[in-house]
Design a protein around this motif. Structure first.
Motif, PDB file in Angstrom:
ATOM      1  N   GLY A 197       0.777  -1.223   0.000  1.00 61.04           N
ATOM      2  CA  GLY A 197       0.000   0.000   0.000  1.00 61.04           C
ATOM      3  C   GLY A 197       0.813   1.280   0.000  1.00 61.04           C
ATOM      4  O   GLY A 197       1.625   1.517   0.898  1.00 61.04           O
ATOM      5  N   HIS A 227      -1.902  -1.648  -4.021  1.00 55.20           N
ATOM      6  CA  HIS A 227      -2.883  -0.829  -3.312  1.00 55.20           C
ATOM      7  C   HIS A 227      -2.404   0.628  -3.361  1.00 55.20           C
ATOM      8  O   HIS A 227      -1.532   1.022  -2.588  1.00 55.20           O
ATOM      9  CB  HIS A 227      -3.001  -1.322  -1.860  1.00 55.20           C
ATOM     10  CG  HIS A 227      -4.035  -0.623  -1.043  1.00 55.20           C
ATOM     11  ND1 HIS A 227      -5.141  -1.270  -0.538  1.00 55.20           N
ATOM     12  CD2 HIS A 227      -4.138   0.664  -0.622  1.00 55.20           C
ATOM     13  CE1 HIS A 227      -5.870  -0.405   0.167  1.00 55.20           C
ATOM     14  NE2 HIS A 227      -5.272   0.769   0.136  1.00 55.20           N
ATOM     15  N   HIS A 229      -3.091   4.825  -3.415  1.00 50.64           N
ATOM     16  CA  HIS A 229      -3.916   6.017  -3.207  1.00 50.64           C
ATOM     17  C   HIS A 229      -3.539   7.039  -4.277  1.00 50.64           C
ATOM     18  O   HIS A 229      -2.434   7.008  -4.823  1.00 50.64           O
ATOM     19  CB  HIS A 229      -3.705   6.575  -1.801  1.00 50.64           C
ATOM     20  CG  HIS A 229      -4.355   5.744  -0.737  1.00 50.64           C
ATOM     21  ND1 HIS A 229      -5.324   6.228   0.112  1.00 50.64           N
ATOM     22  CD2 HIS A 229      -4.192   4.441  -0.393  1.00 50.64           C
ATOM     23  CE1 HIS A 229      -5.722   5.270   0.941  1.00 50.64           C
ATOM     24  NE2 HIS A 229      -5.050   4.174   0.655  1.00 50.64           N
ATOM     25  N   SER A 252      -8.924  -1.545  -4.902  1.00 51.09           N
ATOM     26  CA  SER A 252      -9.524  -0.272  -5.304  1.00 51.09           C
ATOM     27  C   SER A 252     -10.746  -0.006  -4.442  1.00 51.09           C
ATOM     28  O   SER A 252     -11.222  -0.893  -3.730  1.00 51.09           O
ATOM     29  CB  SER A 252      -9.905  -0.288  -6.790  1.00 51.09           C
ATOM     30  OG  SER A 252     -10.910  -1.259  -7.039  1.00 51.09           O
ATOM     31  N   SER A 253     -11.239   1.223  -4.536  1.00 51.98           N
ATOM     32  CA  SER A 253     -12.352   1.637  -3.687  1.00 51.98           C
ATOM     33  C   SER A 253     -13.412   2.326  -4.535  1.00 51.98           C
ATOM     34  O   SER A 253     -13.105   3.246  -5.293  1.00 51.98           O
ATOM     35  CB  SER A 253     -11.857   2.589  -2.594  1.00 51.98           C
ATOM     36  OG  SER A 253     -12.925   3.078  -1.814  1.00 51.98           O
ATOM     37  N   ASN A 269      -8.474   6.046  -2.245  1.00 52.14           N
ATOM     38  CA  ASN A 269      -7.886   4.970  -3.034  1.00 52.14           C
ATOM     39  C   ASN A 269      -8.156   5.185  -4.523  1.00 52.14           C
ATOM     40  O   ASN A 269      -9.006   5.977  -4.920  1.00 52.14           O
ATOM     41  CB  ASN A 269      -8.502   3.634  -2.623  1.00 52.14           C
ATOM     42  CG  ASN A 269      -8.185   3.239  -1.214  1.00 52.14           C
ATOM     43  OD1 ASN A 269      -7.181   2.602  -0.957  1.00 52.14           O
ATOM     44  ND2 ASN A 269      -9.045   3.613  -0.265  1.00 52.14           N
TER      45      ASN A 269
END
Length: 334
Positions: A197, A227, A229, A252-253, A269
């Protein structure tokens, strides 16, 4: 379509297909919106809204939906209803509903909810570990090993997250060797996969490549996930760098939700809608319905009373009613 656009699109496809075999060209999307996406929202999202969001994501075809967290409500109030979410969310066939676990106490609570997969989350830097876990990186790994050992014994799958894999808001740049060491320890604990991340979104394709070259000395591509952002707008270019290494799982978001309470300034994200559009443009199949994803993104954004952070969601409007038309648009092929 201009010759320049065609040339760029062709080059991107060739770049990715050099590293993705024909038999394994599908990208696995691991949705983190209901947990990582919502955890930093100040407006509490009721249990029924969270469950409906999860249902909409499953209906769009997503097979991995991180649904809740069993951290202390004192620190993350948004996740206080984890038990209610997990006990009441309908389990769609073939869909995985993992949860985040901080310690053995959280694991014991989660076990009441018929869980099949958990995630543990050491930090990649000392500064972030102290802020997020109130302990050193080493101590955090010891705590998570206790959780992983018990989960493995119980037959529960374990996934590992490492935060701040290229940069930390407290310590600055993070050395790739440290991330490789933590990855190795998580795999030794029994994690089937380690998600790397970029928690504050400072990574670039160059720094991501350097980190991955080191991590891949201790792990196989199929043991890793990406991951990212999007704080500096680099998430998709970082993703492309990761695909070059044959990594096929991406977090992902929905609607680009996210951010971290211990990483000031970190934005959300990578948006699931943007990721799917991007992958379809590369000719990679996700088996997801982008129209239904857009609807899910608008559902939660409307509840929160703020615009979606997904550029694709904003751009689409009500332009398309047919999923195949979106695929054609993304591919820019006549």
């Amino acid at each position: 379509m201009s010759l320049i656009t065609k040339s760029i699109n062709s080059a991107l496809k060739q770049l990715v297909h050099r590293s993705l075999s024909t038999s394994a060209s599908q990208i696995r999307i691991y949705e983190v919106g209901p947990r990582d996406g919502l955890q930093n929202e100040s407006k509490f999202v009721p249990t029924d809204i969270k469950i409906e969001l999860i249902n909409k994501l499953a209906a769009a075809g997503i097979k991995d939906i991180e649904s809740a967290s069993f951290v202390s409500p004192k620190w993350v109030k948004q996740m206080a209803d984890g038990v209610d979410v997990m006990k009441n969310v309908p389990r769609a066939p073939g869909v995985n509903y993992p949860v985040l676990i901080p310690n053995l106490k959280g694991y014991d609570t989660a076990k009441q909810c018929n869980i099949e997969e958990i995630a543990i989350f050491p930090a990649g830097s000392e500064g972030f570990s102290q802020k997020n876990l109130n302990c050193s990186v080493e101590e955090g790994l010891k705590r998570f090993k206790l959780v992983a050992d018990q989960a493995v014994k119980d037959g529960v799958r374990v996934r590992g997250y490492i935060s701040c894999v290229v940069g930390c808001p407290y310590d600055g740049p993070v050395h790739p060797k440290g991330i490789a060491k933590i990855t190795e320890e998580l795999l030794a604990m029994g994690c089937y996969e380690v998600s790397l991340g970029d928690t504050i979104g400072v990574g670039t394709a160059g720094s991501v490549r350097r980190m991955l070259r080191e991590v891949l000395t201790v792990a196989k591509p199929e043991q890793l996930a990406l991951h990212f952002h999007d704080t500096y707008g680099q998430a998709l270019s970082n993703l492309l760098a990761g695909l070059e290494f044959d990594i096929k799982t991406v977090d992902s978001s929905i609607s680009g939700l996210g951010g971290c309470p211990y990483a000031r300034g970190a934005s959300g994200n990578l948006a699931t809608e943007d990721l799917v559009y991007f992958l379809y443009g590369l000719g990679l199949n996700t088996n997801l319905d982008l129209i239904k994803l857009i609807e899910a993104g608008r559902y939660i954004s409307n509840f929160l009373g703020k615009p979606t952070e997904s550029r694709v969601n904003r751009a689409m409007g009500d332009k398309f009613k047919n999923h195949q038309d979106i695929v054609t648009m993304a591919s820019c092929e006549l």
